[in-house]
Every structure is written in structure tokens, then in C-alpha cells.
Design a protein around this motif. Structure first.
Motif, PDB file in Angstrom:
ATOM      1  N   ILE A   1      42.969   4.206  15.755  1.00 27.98           N
ATOM      2  CA  ILE A   1      41.727   4.280  16.156  1.00 27.98           C
ATOM      3  C   ILE A   1      41.264   2.803  16.086  1.00 27.98           C
ATOM      4  CG2 ILE A   1      39.662   5.369  16.009  1.00 27.98           C
ATOM      5  CD1 ILE A   1      41.834   7.265  16.190  1.00 27.98           C
ATOM      6  N   ALA A   2      40.499   2.277  17.221  1.00 24.87           N
ATOM      7  CA  ALA A   2      39.867   1.026  17.390  1.00 24.87           C
ATOM      8  C   ALA A   2      38.510   1.137  16.862  1.00 24.87           C
ATOM      9  CB  ALA A   2      40.194   0.321  18.597  1.00 24.87           C
ATOM     10  N   VAL A   3      38.415   0.488  15.863  1.00 21.26           N
ATOM     11  CA  VAL A   3      36.815   0.883  15.199  1.00 21.26           C
ATOM     12  C   VAL A   3      35.873  -0.688  15.328  1.00 21.26           C
ATOM     13  CG1 VAL A   3      35.679   1.345  13.126  1.00 21.26           C
ATOM     14  CG2 VAL A   3      37.645   2.379  13.549  1.00 21.26           C
ATOM     15  N   ILE A   4      34.764  -0.264  16.089  1.00 18.90           N
ATOM     16  CA  ILE A   4      33.899  -1.440  16.301  1.00 18.90           C
ATOM     17  C   ILE A   4      33.241  -1.904  15.251  1.00 18.90           C
ATOM     18  CG2 ILE A   4      33.829  -1.148  18.832  1.00 18.90           C
ATOM     19  CD1 ILE A   4      30.984  -0.010  18.548  1.00 18.90           C
ATOM     20  N   PRO A   5      32.536  -3.066  15.144  1.00 23.35           N
ATOM     21  CA  PRO A   5      31.627  -3.260  13.790  1.00 23.35           C
ATOM     22  C   PRO A   5      30.751  -2.394  13.709  1.00 23.35           C
ATOM     23  CG  PRO A   5      32.365  -5.266  15.160  1.00 23.35           C
ATOM     24  CD  PRO A   5      32.820  -4.134  15.801  1.00 23.35           C
ATOM     25  N   TYR A   6      29.935  -1.827  14.492  1.00 14.30           N
ATOM     26  CA  TYR A   6      28.817  -1.109  14.584  1.00 14.30           C
ATOM     27  C   TYR A   6      29.150   0.541  13.768  1.00 14.30           C
ATOM     28  CZ  TYR A   6      24.503   1.971  15.293  1.00 14.30           C
ATOM     29  OH  TYR A   6      23.307   2.756  14.888  1.00 14.30           O
ATOM     30  N   THR A   7      30.176   0.973  14.306  1.00 14.39           N
ATOM     31  CA  THR A   7      30.929   2.019  13.685  1.00 14.39           C
ATOM     32  C   THR A   7      31.325   1.757  12.139  1.00 14.39           C
ATOM     33  OG1 THR A   7      31.791   2.872  15.827  1.00 14.39           O
ATOM     34  CG2 THR A   7      32.610   3.971  14.035  1.00 14.39           C
ATOM     35  N   TYR A   8      31.885   0.853  12.039  1.00  8.33           N
ATOM     36  CA  TYR A   8      32.321   0.373  10.776  1.00  8.33           C
ATOM     37  C   TYR A   8      31.230   0.453   9.747  1.00  8.33           C
ATOM     38  CZ  TYR A   8      34.637  -2.224   7.099  1.00  8.33           C
ATOM     39  OH  TYR A   8      35.339  -2.688   5.946  1.00  8.33           O
ATOM     40  N   GLN A   9      30.103  -0.168  10.067  1.00  7.74           N
ATOM     41  CA  GLN A   9      28.925  -0.467   9.323  1.00  7.74           C
ATOM     42  C   GLN A   9      28.064   0.684   9.090  1.00  7.74           C
ATOM     43  OE1 GLN A   9      28.256  -2.833   7.489  1.00  7.74           O
ATOM     44  NE2 GLN A   9      29.856  -4.196   7.874  1.00  7.74           N
ATOM     45  N   HIS A  10      28.294   1.607  10.125  1.00  4.73           N
ATOM     46  CA  HIS A  10      27.151   3.036   9.861  1.00  4.73           C
ATOM     47  C   HIS A  10      28.119   4.358   9.821  1.00  4.73           C
ATOM     48  CE1 HIS A  10      24.732  -0.177  11.846  1.00  4.73           C
ATOM     49  NE2 HIS A  10      23.888   0.522  11.306  1.00  4.73           N
ATOM     50  N   THR A  11      29.075   4.083   9.223  1.00  6.28           N
ATOM     51  CA  THR A  11      29.643   5.413   8.924  1.00  6.28           C
ATOM     52  C   THR A  11      30.528   5.213   7.529  1.00  6.28           C
ATOM     53  OG1 THR A  11      31.987   5.085   9.840  1.00  6.28           O
ATOM     54  CG2 THR A  11      30.153   5.913  11.335  1.00  6.28           C
ATOM     55  N   ASN A  12      31.187   6.179   7.028  1.00  7.21           N
ATOM     56  CA  ASN A  12      31.893   5.813   5.564  1.00  7.21           C
ATOM     57  C   ASN A  12      33.363   5.359   5.854  1.00  7.21           C
ATOM     58  OD1 ASN A  12      33.317   8.100   6.292  1.00  7.21           O
ATOM     59  ND2 ASN A  12      32.506   9.430   4.798  1.00  7.21           N
ATOM     60  N   ILE A  13      33.756   5.172   7.202  1.00  9.52           N
ATOM     61  CA  ILE A  13      34.939   4.364   7.219  1.00  9.52           C
ATOM     62  C   ILE A  13      35.246   3.145   6.297  1.00  9.52           C
ATOM     63  CG2 ILE A  13      36.484   3.045   9.130  1.00  9.52           C
ATOM     64  CD1 ILE A  13      35.536   5.040  11.175  1.00  9.52           C
ATOM     65  N   ARG A  14      34.203   2.343   6.244  1.00  7.90           N
ATOM     66  CA  ARG A  14      34.229   1.226   5.519  1.00  7.90           C
ATOM     67  C   ARG A  14      34.651   1.287   4.166  1.00  7.90           C
ATOM     68  NH1 ARG A  14      28.574   1.859   5.968  1.00  7.90           N
ATOM     69  NH2 ARG A  14      27.394   1.464   3.881  1.00  7.90           N
TER      70      ARG A  14
END
Length: 215
Positions: A157-170
Motif C-alpha cells: 500500500i502506498a500511504v500518503i503523508p495525510y493518511t499517515y498522520q491522521h490514522t494509526n498507521i504511524r
């Protein structure tokens, strides 16, 4: 029904487990006041029923089936979870059809920085592999994501910065358990084809029946 567009991140305030199920309490001060007791909310992609709420927290019951199918049993107090309220009339449909019915769990294979973005590798169990399509949709912990590539049972999955910062993926590290829901459209197609292949095409009437009817 949900869309996989995460509204807020909550944190696990309390997780009570017993032999037959349990109860989950989530600290979500922005979202909790907007929820209604007996209403639904998706927590890490699993549709749960709100059994109690106050101005900062909400609680939901967990059945044995929910614990068997999801990663909830492995969550710790303070862990961040993705939250989404059900789709309503007039709400923008920004993701894909997400029912909140978790099919099973996968595991984080890797989370690798790639310039300003990240590559998120998710190991998919064999029983769900047939639903994974390159460039298709996959719900991971409630997030509507696009499979960039698919090989050896790992969805990249390619994760953009917004998704990384606004979900628990980080927060994710290799080996973490993830809730997975396959695209419902693929399940319907599979069911239709299975029914068609198993349908009987035998003649309803025998020759004797036809003669008896005067033919």
C-alpha cells in the motif's frame, strides 16, 4: 455502512475481556458527544454498537465472534484506534463500500519510508487472498486503501503523508495484527459464480410426466 475515511483517532481507555466476549471503552472527546447509545461506530474497521457514552468516552460490547475475527484481544490501554461514524444521506462517499464486518486479521510485513510517503506491506491470510486485486480496494483497520501491488500474499500500500498522520498507521510495527475487510463486490461476484456453477440444469419433467399430461 461506512466508507473507510477515518474521522478521528481515539485511544483505548479500557478493555475488559472474559470467556464469552468483553467490553471496549474508547476515549474520543471530539466524537463521543456525537454518538448515540444503540447507534453504530466503526473502531479499527469493526462495526460496534454503542452501549454507553459520555462527553469524552464511549463503550461498546464485544462478542466472542468479534474477538475471534478481529485484533481487539491484542490491543493495549492507550493504543490508538481509527474511528468512523456510519454513512449518512448527503455525506461525501470518498472511499469504498465498507460494511464494518471484519473478515479476519493480517499482519504488518513492513512500514518503509519512501520519500515523503510510506510503503505499507500487509501480509494477507490465505483465505482472504482471492479477494485481493492490484489497484483494488482493501479495508485495513477501517481505512479504505488501494493495493498498489500484490505478490506472495503481501499487499503493498502506498500511504500518503495525510493518511499517515491522521490514522494509526504511524504506530504500526512489523508483526502487528490488523483488521481486514475485503471488498464486498468481490464477495458477491464469487457467490454468484458459485451458485451458477452448482445450479442443476436437469429437466424438471420426465417423458412419463409429459405423456401423463397428454403430450
Amino acid at each position: 455502512m461506512f466508507t473507510g475515511i477515518i474521522e478521528q483517532i481515539g485511544t483505548i481507555a479500557r478493555l475488559e475481556l472474559n470467556s464469552g466476549g468483553g467490553k471496549l471503552t474508547v476515549h474520543a472527546p471530539t466524537l463521543a458527544p456525537k454518538l448515540a447509545v444503540s447507534g453504530s461506530v466503526a473502531v479499527n474497521g469493526c462495526c460496534l454498537t454503542v452501549v454507553h457514552r459520555d462527553d469524552e468516552n464511549f463503550s461498546a460490547g464485544l462478542s466472542g465472534e468479534t474477538l475471534d475475527k478481529t485484533s481487539f484481544a491484542s490491543l493495549k490501554t492507550g493504543a490508538r484506534v481509527n474511528l468512523e461514524r456510519p454513512l449518512t444521506v448527503g455525506k461525501e462517499f470518498g472511499g469504498h463500500f465498507v460494511l464494518g464486518h471484519v473478515d479476519g486479521t493480517g499482519q504488518v510485513a513492513h512500514l518503509t519510508s519512501a520519500g515523503d510517503s510510506w510503503l505499507f506491506g500487509v501480509a494477507v491470510p490465505p483465505e482472504l487472498a482471492r479477494y485481493i486485486v492490484s489497484k483494488g480496494s482493501l479495508t485495513i483497520d477501517g481505512i479504505s486503501l488501494t493495493v498498489a501491488s500484490w505478490s506472495n500474499h503481501v499487499a503493498e500500500i502506498a500511504v500518503i503523508p495525510y493518511t499517515y498522520q491522521h490514522t494509526n498507521i504511524r504506530d504500526r510495527v512489523s508483526g502487528d495484527s490488523l483488521n481486514l475487510e475485503a471488498d464486498i463486490l468481490g464477495k458477491y461476484i464469487e457467490r454468484y459464480l458459485a451458485q451458477r456453477e452448482s445450479a442443476s440444469f436437469e429437466t424438471v419433467f420426465s417423458v412419463e410426466d409429459l405423456i401423463g399430461q397428454g403430450f
